[in-house]
Design an enzyme around this catalytic site. Structure first.
Site, PDB file in Angstrom:
ATOM      1  N   ARG A   1       0.840  -1.186   0.000  1.00 43.28           N
ATOM      2  CA  ARG A   1       0.000   0.000   0.000  1.00 43.28           C
ATOM      3  C   ARG A   1       0.881   1.244   0.000  1.00 43.28           C
ATOM      4  O   ARG A   1       1.782   1.370   0.835  1.00 43.28           O
ATOM      5  CB  ARG A   1      -0.903  -0.026   1.233  1.00 43.28           C
ATOM      6  CG  ARG A   1      -2.003   1.010   1.138  1.00 43.28           C
ATOM      7  CD  ARG A   1      -3.078   0.735   2.124  1.00 43.28           C
ATOM      8  NE  ARG A   1      -2.639   1.078   3.465  1.00 43.28           N
ATOM      9  CZ  ARG A   1      -3.467   1.392   4.440  1.00 43.28           C
ATOM     10  NH1 ARG A   1      -4.761   1.356   4.226  1.00 43.28           N
ATOM     11  NH2 ARG A   1      -3.031   1.678   5.635  1.00 43.28           N
TER      12      ARG A   1
ATOM     13  N   THR B   1      -0.967   7.691  -0.986  1.00 42.58           N
ATOM     14  CA  THR B   1      -2.259   7.642  -1.695  1.00 42.58           C
ATOM     15  C   THR B   1      -3.193   6.587  -1.087  1.00 42.58           C
ATOM     16  O   THR B   1      -4.381   6.579  -1.390  1.00 42.58           O
ATOM     17  CB  THR B   1      -2.040   7.266  -3.174  1.00 42.58           C
ATOM     18  OG1 THR B   1      -1.463   5.945  -3.208  1.00 42.58           O
ATOM     19  CG2 THR B   1      -1.086   8.226  -3.866  1.00 42.58           C
TER      20      THR B   1
ATOM     21  N   ASP C   1      -1.672 -11.324  12.228  1.00 43.19           N
ATOM     22  CA  ASP C   1      -0.970 -11.026  10.982  1.00 43.19           C
ATOM     23  C   ASP C   1      -0.452 -12.337  10.387  1.00 43.19           C
ATOM     24  O   ASP C   1       0.466 -12.962  10.932  1.00 43.19           O
ATOM     25  CB  ASP C   1       0.189 -10.064  11.263  1.00 43.19           C
ATOM     26  CG  ASP C   1       0.843  -9.602   9.970  1.00 43.19           C
ATOM     27  OD1 ASP C   1       1.266 -10.461   9.168  1.00 43.19           O
ATOM     28  OD2 ASP C   1       0.930  -8.390   9.750  1.00 43.19           O
TER      29      ASP C   1
ATOM     30  N   ASP D   1       3.346 -12.513   9.561  1.00 44.75           N
ATOM     31  CA  ASP D   1       4.182 -12.623  10.771  1.00 44.75           C
ATOM     32  C   ASP D   1       4.074 -14.020  11.368  1.00 44.75           C
ATOM     33  O   ASP D   1       5.074 -14.586  11.838  1.00 44.75           O
ATOM     34  CB  ASP D   1       3.730 -11.614  11.829  1.00 44.75           C
ATOM     35  CG  ASP D   1       4.148 -10.193  11.463  1.00 44.75           C
ATOM     36  OD1 ASP D   1       4.844 -10.025  10.456  1.00 44.75           O
ATOM     37  OD2 ASP D   1       3.755  -9.271  12.196  1.00 44.75           O
TER      38      ASP D   1
HETATM   39  N1  URA Z   1      -3.775  -9.106   7.121  1.00 44.19           N
HETATM   40  C1  URA Z   1      -3.481 -10.019   8.085  1.00 44.19           C
HETATM   41  O1  URA Z   1      -2.446 -10.694   8.025  1.00 44.19           O
HETATM   42  N2  URA Z   1      -4.338 -10.173   9.108  1.00 44.19           N
HETATM   43  C2  URA Z   1      -5.499  -9.454   9.217  1.00 44.19           C
HETATM   44  O2  URA Z   1      -6.262  -9.653  10.166  1.00 44.19           O
HETATM   45  C3  URA Z   1      -5.778  -8.506   8.203  1.00 44.19           C
HETATM   46  C4  URA Z   1      -4.893  -8.346   7.176  1.00 44.19           C
END
Ligand code: URA
Length: 210
Positions: free
Chosen positions: A103, A107, A201, A204
């Protein structure tokens, strides 16, 4: 856009372990692969095939072969990479292309930072891998990228989605032949853009916080 939420106790059981914050990365990776193979079974229901004649030890009969050109599997970097092995296990003859989306913080638009795909996707069926359909921004941009190169149809496989992301994707892909296959449709996005209840995430948890 067609949305298919997989409804199978094994999928829900594996997702439950992924959601658990105490699940370590090696188990997370293994389960992600297993889940993708199960979801891929559903996602490839419309894969193009053609009849072939085969000789069994007993007789001649007609079976099916994947049509040419080969389907293209596109993991979205980075978290989509954790889904690749599970997908190609089911469809080993598929070709694999890569797309990195990020991203733009000015913008807020998703932009492509890495791309390794055929220039011409005419006649190609594409399978996009992205574990978390949150806002739908990067997945929508990735799908549009493939249609700009003339893909015939695009199926995205996601472990989890938020309703907000599905709605945004529906608008972004209007008029396109798009199918979304999900492990589960969760409740909502929180103020930080995380899926709730979600699993955190995905990148991660697959690879650590690099
Ligand atoms: N990306 C992720 O890895 N987890 C989320 O909850 C949202 C976007």
């Amino acid at each position: 856009m067609r949305v298919h939420v997989a409804d199978h106790p094994l999928i829900t059981q594996k997702l439950s372990v992924l959601r658990d914050k105490s699940t370590p990365s090696p188990v997370f990776r293994q389960l992600t692969e297993e889940l993708v193979t199960l979801l891929a079974y559903e996602a490839t229901r419309g894969v193009r095939v053609e009849p072939v004649e085969i000789q069994t030890p007993v007789t001649t009969t007609t079976g099916l072969a994947l049509s040419q050109p080969r389907p293209l599997v596109v993991p979205i970097l980075r978290a989509g990479l954790g889904m690749l092995e599970g997908m190609v296990r089911l469809m080993p003859t598929a070709e694999v292309g890569f797309l990195g989306m990020v991203r733009n913080e000015e913008t807020l638009e998703p932009t492509t930072y890495a791309e390794r795909l055929p220039m011409d996707l005419s006649d190609r069926q594409c399978f996009v891998l992205d574990p978390m359909l949150a806002t739908g921004g990067s997945l929508g941009a990735a799908i549009e990228f493939l249609f700009q190169r003339n893909a015939v149809d695009v199926t995205a496989i996601c472990l989890l989605a938020a309703p907000e992301g599905l709605e945004a994707l529906e608008k972004a892909t209007e008029g396109r032949d798009v199918t979304i296959v999900l492990g589960a449709l969760d409740e909502r996005l929180n103020e930080n853009g995380y899926i709730v209840p979600g699993l955190g995430d995905a990148g991660d948890r697959l690879y650590g916080t690099v």
